[in-house]
Scaffold this active site. Structure first.
Site, PDB file in Angstrom:
ATOM      1  N   HIS A 103     121.803  44.118   1.178  1.00  0.00           N
ATOM      2  CA  HIS A 103     120.560  44.210   0.936  1.00  0.00           C
ATOM      3  C   HIS A 103     120.070  43.191  -0.036  1.00  0.00           C
ATOM      4  O   HIS A 103     120.597  43.051  -1.150  1.00  0.00           O
ATOM      5  CB  HIS A 103     120.012  45.505   0.697  1.00  0.00           C
ATOM      6  N   GLU A 151     115.163  40.728   6.553  1.00  0.00           N
ATOM      7  CA  GLU A 151     114.022  41.227   5.966  1.00  0.00           C
ATOM      8  C   GLU A 151     113.687  40.260   4.921  1.00  0.00           C
ATOM      9  O   GLU A 151     114.283  40.180   3.700  1.00  0.00           O
ATOM     10  CB  GLU A 151     114.674  42.613   4.873  1.00  0.00           C
TER      11      GLU A 151
HETATM   12  O1  G3P Z   1     115.723  48.359   3.293  1.00  0.00           O
HETATM   13  C1  G3P Z   1     114.521  48.468   3.910  1.00  0.00           C
HETATM   14  C2  G3P Z   1     113.365  48.078   2.632  1.00  0.00           C
HETATM   15  O2  G3P Z   1     114.045  46.987   2.213  1.00  0.00           O
HETATM   16  C3  G3P Z   1     112.071  47.598   3.407  1.00  0.00           C
HETATM   17  O3  G3P Z   1     111.264  47.933   2.321  1.00  0.00           O
HETATM   18  O4  G3P Z   1     109.376  49.346   1.526  1.00  0.00           O
HETATM   19  O5  G3P Z   1     109.017  46.970   2.706  1.00  0.00           O
HETATM   20  O6  G3P Z   1     109.694  49.238   3.942  1.00  0.00           O
HETATM   21  P1  G3P Z   1     109.672  48.378   2.600  1.00  0.00           P
END
Ligand code: G3P
Length: 244
Positions: A103, A151
């Protein structure tokens, strides 16, 4: 004897993965409360869902919830005289079905990602590898993880979702990963908040979303979970934990 990889969702079913991180309201009893909400609401809508609580909550939630529970990180080292590590055997012994890896808030060297993916999959556990962009995803796809989530770090925790702000990253990651690892299921995350964000992610080829603050920072977590679930095609049988 290694088991076949456990999945988070029936083949082809999209999945909602909720990462609780270490938000203060999502630890201990708070984690259990949110986990029960997610399990109940996902079952009501027949959508596959999974939860990633903080490490101290893994065992209790894995035995209490009827959805898959994953760790937020695992170390690839072998069992033995080591202190402070979380190893795949420990997850297996606690009923945890897999782990996030790499992550952006807990980055790993590529070779450690490869070792951890191999260790998890050898035990029939599910690696969900995180990548920050298409190039990252293409490089990490060579480990053929069961799941890979793209992400963009700059969107994490923000108001703009990856599926609306960077649709080319979602679609490009799906294409790049499947060219190398056709069996890897691609998810996306960062800023995902509502049914539209989910619907667009699925239309772009993702097989689910990875979410945190839309729920962990919500005034009404049940409403936030229902809003996300509304973006999924209803009717997919929710995943029951293996043996349940
Ligand atoms: O692991 C998922 C996370 O990094 C996403 O964060 O708060 O943007 O949904 P968020």
């Amino acid at each position: 004897m290694p088991r076949s990889p456990t999945d988070l969702a029936p083949l082809g079913a999209p999945v909602l993965v909720l990462n609780l991180k270490v938000y203060a309201n999502c630890l201990g009893a708070g984690a259990l409360a949110v986990g029960k909400l997610l399990a109940d609401r996902a079952r009501a809508r027949r959508v596959a869902a999974a939860l990633c609580p903080a490490a101290p909550d893994l065992g209790q939630l894995a035995t209490s919830l009827r959805i898959p529970v994953l760790a937020q990180h695992v170390d690839s080292v072998d069992p033995g005289a080591r202190t402070g590590t979380i190893i795949p055997e420990s997850l297996l012994a606690s009923g945890v079905v897999g782990s996030l890896l790499n992550h952006s808030e807990h980055p790993l060297p590529d070779d450690e990602v490869g070792r951890a993916v191999a260790r998890l999959q050898a035990l029939g556990l599910v690696p969900l590898v995180c990548a920050k962009d298409i190039d990252d995803a293409r490089r990490l796809a060579r480990f053929h993880p069961a799941y890979l989530a793209v992400e963009p770090p700059e969107l994490i925790g923000g108001d703009r979702s990856v599926s609306t702000a960077r649709p080319e990253v979602v679609h490009g990651t799906v294409e790049a990963v499947h060219a190398i690892a056709p069996g890897t299921r691609v998810l996306c995350g960062a800023g995902v908040h509502d049914r539209n964000d989910v619907r667009i992610a699925l239309e772009l080829g993702a097989q689910g979303v990875l979410v945190a603050s839309a729920v962990t920072k919500a005034a009404d977590p049940r409403e936030a979970i229902d809003e996300l679930l509304a973006g999924f095609p209803a009717g997919h049988p929710g995943t029951r934990r293996p043996g349940r």
